[in-house]
Design a protein around this motif. Structure first.
Motif, short mmCIF file in Angstrom:
data_model
loop_
_atom_site.label_atom_id
_atom_site.label_comp_id
_atom_site.label_asym_id
_atom_site.label_seq_id
_atom_site.Cartn_x
_atom_site.Cartn_y
_atom_site.Cartn_z
N UNK A 8 -2.91 -10.17 -2.04
CA UNK A 8 -4.23 -9.59 -2.29
C UNK A 8 -5.34 -10.54 -1.85
N UNK A 9 -5.18 -11.83 -2.19
CA UNK A 9 -6.19 -12.83 -1.83
C UNK A 9 -6.34 -12.93 -0.31
N UNK A 10 -5.19 -12.94 0.38
CA UNK A 10 -5.23 -13.05 1.83
C UNK A 10 -5.91 -11.83 2.46
N UNK A 11 -5.62 -10.66 1.88
CA UNK A 11 -6.21 -9.43 2.39
C UNK A 11 -7.74 -9.47 2.23
N UNK A 12 -8.17 -9.91 1.05
CA UNK A 12 -9.61 -10.00 0.77
C UNK A 12 -10.26 -10.98 1.74
N UNK A 13 -9.58 -12.12 1.95
CA UNK A 13 -10.10 -13.14 2.86
C UNK A 13 -10.19 -12.61 4.28
N UNK A 14 -9.13 -11.90 4.71
CA UNK A 14 -9.10 -11.37 6.07
C UNK A 14 -10.24 -10.37 6.27
N UNK A 15 -10.54 -9.60 5.21
CA UNK A 15 -11.64 -8.63 5.31
C UNK A 15 -12.97 -9.36 5.52
N UNK A 16 -13.16 -10.45 4.77
CA UNK A 16 -14.43 -11.18 4.91
C UNK A 16 -14.54 -11.91 6.23
N UNK A 68 -8.59 0.49 7.43
CA UNK A 68 -7.90 0.83 8.68
C UNK A 68 -7.01 -0.29 9.24
N UNK A 69 -7.35 -1.57 8.96
CA UNK A 69 -6.54 -2.64 9.52
C UNK A 69 -5.49 -3.15 8.54
N UNK A 70 -5.50 -2.59 7.33
CA UNK A 70 -4.66 -3.09 6.24
C UNK A 70 -3.21 -3.38 6.66
N UNK A 71 -2.49 -2.37 7.14
CA UNK A 71 -1.10 -2.58 7.57
C UNK A 71 -0.95 -2.50 9.09
N UNK A 89 9.29 -7.87 -2.07
CA UNK A 89 9.64 -6.49 -1.74
C UNK A 89 8.52 -5.84 -0.93
N UNK A 90 8.84 -4.74 -0.28
CA UNK A 90 7.82 -4.00 0.48
C UNK A 90 6.74 -3.47 -0.46
N UNK A 91 7.15 -3.15 -1.70
CA UNK A 91 6.19 -2.68 -2.70
C UNK A 91 5.15 -3.77 -2.98
N UNK A 92 5.60 -5.02 -3.11
CA UNK A 92 4.68 -6.14 -3.32
C UNK A 92 3.64 -6.20 -2.20
N UNK A 93 4.12 -6.00 -0.97
CA UNK A 93 3.23 -6.11 0.20
C UNK A 93 2.14 -5.04 0.13
N UNK A 94 2.54 -3.77 -0.09
CA UNK A 94 1.58 -2.67 -0.07
C UNK A 94 0.61 -2.77 -1.25
N UNK A 95 1.15 -3.03 -2.46
CA UNK A 95 0.29 -3.12 -3.65
C UNK A 95 -0.67 -4.30 -3.52
N UNK A 96 -0.16 -5.42 -3.03
CA UNK A 96 -1.01 -6.59 -2.85
C UNK A 96 -2.17 -6.31 -1.91
N UNK A 97 -1.86 -5.64 -0.81
CA UNK A 97 -2.90 -5.35 0.17
C UNK A 97 -3.92 -4.35 -0.38
N UNK A 98 -3.43 -3.37 -1.12
CA UNK A 98 -4.33 -2.39 -1.72
C UNK A 98 -5.26 -3.06 -2.74
N UNK A 99 -4.69 -3.97 -3.54
CA UNK A 99 -5.51 -4.68 -4.54
C UNK A 99 -6.58 -5.54 -3.85
N UNK A 100 -6.20 -6.17 -2.74
CA UNK A 100 -7.17 -6.98 -2.00
C UNK A 100 -8.32 -6.13 -1.50
N UNK A 101 -8.00 -4.96 -0.96
CA UNK A 101 -9.03 -4.05 -0.47
C UNK A 101 -9.88 -3.55 -1.62
N UNK B 86 -1.39 -15.58 11.43
CA UNK B 86 -2.72 -15.05 11.13
C UNK B 86 -3.76 -15.96 11.78
N UNK B 87 -4.40 -15.47 12.83
CA UNK B 87 -5.28 -16.32 13.62
C UNK B 87 -6.54 -16.74 12.88
#
Lengths: 239, 317
Positions: A8-16, A68-71, A89-101, B86-87
């Motif tokens: 989730x943290x990485x997703x949030x960071x990637x968004x910023x 749109x870029x999530x997965x 697990x794949x569930x961890x990946x999807x839930x983590x990314x959704x929480x980050x968004x 991750x770039x």
């Protein structure tokens, strides 16, 4: 759990780090402020209802841009391979990314807090409906982001992911709003279509109600689309 | 440490991996060779659990990659093909993220990141953005993340692809240092790399294992394994006759080259005929400019065996 938070943290960071985030932030701030000042005049009711109603429409276009870029980007860059070969697990990946968004979406709502403060300066608003309105917005955002997660799991292409989630969201908002009003749609079907309409479900929150039926709608919608997204990610292994 | 049994992978109607079995003992470095499209990456992806096999099993240190996926994945350090990273992240940040996904605590991560950065030569660029790094440095980051949780098994898919000769040397040195402590399976199509680092080689072509053994064993298998090249001052016809009479010589090819006669002598398998050739030249009092023993390389064996394989496939079709 630690792994979900890390994702989730990485997703949030990637968004910023992406320019899209700032375009979305700017458009959202502009839109909400516009809705606010359109209704800001002497004698008008001191509520955020009209603003929130406009915001829900604004989200139709802006939330797919967040998700749109999530997965899809992980698939394009190949980094999904590192995620899927880690002991998670794949569930961890999807839930983590959704929480980050979701984290990003909540910060998106911050201009609304400022506008509520402006309302407080000029009059005395009723905070009950404003609170439930915010809750409703978060639920609508959660649903749209779950739809976006599903859409971005279908493709490597961000634009296609954006369009797929825009289409599903338009179906749940615009089509499910106008279609039930057509003469050929019968009683039972009309009720079902109105129930599926996101704006209709949000209305009660905006009025100041927290109805269990609305909560069931949003939570089951979020669960459904996240489940589909997880299954899509899993299916990549079998192709 | 790595056990693969009857692994098969179909992509729709295409057979990518056709009944592969092998096992790798602890602490060995094994090179996985094959032409492009031979099924190397598919096999490695099945070992890491990224792709499920159509049939067959793979075990990492006793854990099945499908049924005990998390246990197996925790024992593998994996560098995927073309090193996806991750770039937008900084080197250190990325390694912390990978560490968290490997269930490492903060203290463990700090200690291990210091170690792997030192080992992979990343210490001076820990704060740099991965997107700004050169290809060689990105490859090092990929290796560092694979080594991060100190896994018993390392699976490296073309670790030296796209690197310059110096960098290839560095990576090779790094991999050699892992010998004994880690079990390494690395795929490549650069043969000298394998000849120098690997304890054992598995060659696959068309989805099947076509050869396996130590680099020395495979080299010996090359037909016309070694040749002797002699350059002397004489008539090519006379040289052919004289060298052809030497016992053990199967073929002599003598031509005129820069005013000298160059004879390429192929002895029977495993025979050393250099002394006899020298004596023959001395008897005829031919001045000798050069005598060289040419040993077959793994590359020749590789070309020979993969060509046979594709020839066989064509014949079957």
């Amino acid at each position: 759990m630690t792994q979900i938070i890390a994702i989730a943290k990485r997703e949030l960071m990637a968004l910023y780090y992406s320019p899209i985030a700032y375009v979305v932030l700017a458009l959202f701030a502009l839109g909400t402020t516009m809705f606010f000042f359109l209704n800001f005049e002497t004698g008008a009711a001191a509520t955020m209802r009209n603003v929130f109603e406009g915001v829900v429409w604004l989200m139709v276009f802006l939330v797919p841009a967040i998700s749109m870029r999530m997965l899809s980007d992980e698939f394009r860059a190949g980094t999904i391979e590192m995620l899927m070969t880690s002991p998670i697990s794949d569930t961890d990946v999807v839930i983590g990314k959704w929480l980050g968004a979701m984290g990003f979406f909540v910060t998106l709502l911050s201009p609304l807090v400022l506008l509520t403060a402006v309302l407080e300066i000029f009059s005395s608003p009723d905070y009950g409906p404003i609170f439930t309105g915010f809750l409703g917005l978060v639920l609508v955002g959660g649903l749209y982001l779950a739809i976006g997660a599903f859409a971005s799991a279908t493709t490597q292409n961000q634009i296609i992911a954006f369009l797929i989630s825009l289409f599903i969201i338009c179906f749940l908002t615009i089509i499910m709003y106008y279609l039930p009003q057509a003469s050929f749609v019968g009683g039972g079907l009309r009720t079902a279509m109105f129930y599926a309409n996101v704006n209709h479900q949000f209305e009660d929150f905006n009025k100041g109600l927290i109805d269990i039926r609305n909560l069931v709608y949003f939570f089951s919608g979020i669960a459904l689309f996240l489940f589909l997204a997880i299954k899509l990610v899993e299916s990549k292994r079998w192709r | 440490m790595i056990e693969v049994q009857n692994l098969v992978k179909w992509y729709g109607p295409t057979l990518a991996v056709d009944d592969i079995s092998f096992s790798i003992p602890k602490g060995q470095i094994v090179g996985f060779l094959g032409p492009n499209g031979a099924g190397k990456t598919t096999t490695l992806r099945m070992l890491t659990g990224f792709l499920p096999p159509t049939s067959g099993t793979a075990r990492i240190d006793g854990s099945d990659v499908l049924t005990q996926a998390d246990a197996a994945r925790g024992k593998i350090g994996y560098l995927p093909e073309s090193t996806p990273l991750y770039l937008e992240m900084r080197v250190e940040e990325f390694l912390h993220y990978r560490g968290k996904l490997q269930h490492m605590t903060r203290q463990e991560r700090r200690a291990r990141i210091d170690i792997v950065c030192e080992r992979c030569g990343l210490s001076h660029i820990r704060r740099r953005l991965i997107g700004q790094l050169s290809k060689g440095n990105r490859q090092r980051v990929g290796l560092a993340q694979a080594l991060l949780h100190d896994p018993p098994v390392l699976i490296l898919d073309e670790p030296t692809a796209g690197l310059d000769p110096n960098q290839i040397g560095e990576v090779r040195k790094l991999i050699s240092e892992l010998r004994g402590k880690h079990t390494v399976l690395l795929s490549t199509h650069i043969l000298p790399e394998v000849e120098k680092t690997a304890d054992s080689v598995v060659i696959i072509a068309g989805g099947r294992i076509v050869a396996r053994g130590t680099p020395d064993e495979l080299r010996r298998k090359v037909s016309s394994g070694s040749r002797v090249l002699v350059e002397l001052q004489a008539e090519p016809a006379a040289v052919s006759a004289a060298f052809g009479a030497v016992p053990g010589v199967t073929l002599v090819d003598a031509v005129t080259h820069e005013g000298w006669c160059r004879a390429t002598v192929t002895p029977a398998q495993g025979l050393d005929v250099r002394e006899a050739l020298g004596r023959a030249a001395l008897q005829n009092s031919w001045p000798v400019r050069e005598m060289r023993h040419e040993i077959a390389t793994l590359e020749q064996y590789f070309i020979q065996i993969t060509a046979q394989q594709s020839q066989g496939a064509e014949d079957a079709a």
